[in-house]
Design a protein around this motif. Sequence first.
Motif, short mmCIF file in Angstrom:
data_model
loop_
_atom_site.label_atom_id
_atom_site.label_comp_id
_atom_site.label_asym_id
_atom_site.label_seq_id
_atom_site.Cartn_x
_atom_site.Cartn_y
_atom_site.Cartn_z
N LEU A 173 0.83 -1.21 0.00
CA LEU A 173 0.00 0.00 0.00
C LEU A 173 0.87 1.26 0.00
N LEU A 174 1.88 1.26 0.86
CA LEU A 174 2.73 2.45 0.99
C LEU A 174 3.51 2.71 -0.30
N ILE A 175 4.00 1.63 -0.91
CA ILE A 175 4.77 1.81 -2.15
C ILE A 175 3.87 2.39 -3.25
N VAL A 176 2.65 1.82 -3.37
CA VAL A 176 1.72 2.33 -4.39
C VAL A 176 1.39 3.81 -4.13
N LEU A 177 1.10 4.13 -2.86
CA LEU A 177 0.80 5.52 -2.49
C LEU A 177 1.98 6.43 -2.82
N GLY A 178 3.17 5.97 -2.49
CA GLY A 178 4.37 6.77 -2.73
C GLY A 178 4.52 7.09 -4.20
N VAL A 179 4.35 6.07 -5.05
CA VAL A 179 4.46 6.29 -6.50
C VAL A 179 3.40 7.30 -6.94
N GLN A 180 2.19 7.14 -6.40
CA GLN A 180 1.12 8.05 -6.80
C GLN A 180 1.42 9.49 -6.42
#
Length: 335
Positions: free
Chosen positions: A292-299
């Motif tokens: 979740l955090l990685i996806v959020l970070g990329v976003q």
Amino acid sequence: MEKSNPTLDLSVVMPVYNEAGSLPALHAELTAVLGRLGRSYEILAVDDGSSDESLSVLRRLQAGDPHLRIVRFRRNFGQTAAFAAGFDHARGRVVVTIDADGQNDPADIPRLLKLMEEGDYDIVSGWRQNRKEPFLTRRLPSMVANRLISQTTGVRLHDYGCSLKAYRAEVVRNVHLYGELHRFIPALAGRMGVRVAEVGVNDRPRTYGRSKYGISRTIRVLLDLFTVTYLLSFSSRPMQLFGLIGLGLGGAGGAIGLYLAGAKIAHGLLGGAEGFRSYRIGTSPWLMLAVLLIVLGVQFIVLGLLAEVITRTYHEAQNKPIYAIREVIEPEEEV
Ligand code: UDP
Ligand code: MG
């Protein structure tokens, strides 16, 4: 819009929305005060689509007063729009804003102007003393809002909400108003490096008509504060905000992921193939969090890039300079 060059000493800008009852007395007070100043002036009444007699009252007053100009809106656009139209049409070197309901006292205007001149200020803001409005629904939210706006924008004022303020014309000419941002003018102008001062002013109870605002304004002001804070600190470098959040979130997610992977490998080294297989990270809530955090970070990083592109369009399309000049001082003699 093409703005007229200042040809007068003073413009008084007054947004009017259903204030027929207050206008005659206020106009008389204003005329007396401004006449005593001995300077050229105009009163710019902006009729914000009033549905009462305001316009005909203004027309009648205008018949006996060549200083009174009326800008008439097609419908009600709100106080911020009325200020903006007033600023666009003002011909004075100094612009004073005042409410049309008589709550601000015209007798305070000379003190605002005096301080502006003597202290070489660009904005002099009224600070309502002995406010008459109810504490819980008006003064308390206003106190909180003033604290918040002062803290976050760095332009410290006790009374952002007071309409009675004096501005140098070039200041209001360079702030672009939209939404409900009129109360933030000193904060927005602060970015240009203006000098701001405060003066205690008289607050009077409304005698005619009623207030156009309810408690919902507090929430709208708080939401506007987010906008203004963003505009002031990151609008010219959004990637530095969004990118930082993205890196933070993505970094945390990556670290958790690496830890999980490392732990699984360690179990394999210690316990062989069986140890590797039995240490399950697929069902761990930590894995979910890491993803979740990685996806959020990329976003967030992508959002920052998008905001950068939009910001460039904004600055280039409007030809907004990234600096504000106070004056250019030329040599006395040409070389
Ligand atoms: N006003 C306006 N358009 C609006 C609402 C208000 O021009 O849509 C004007 C109103 O006539 C008054 C000033 O803005 O001159 C302040 O409004 P009000 O007195 O209702 O606000 P309050 O003093 O209650 O905060
Ligand atoms: Mg009022």
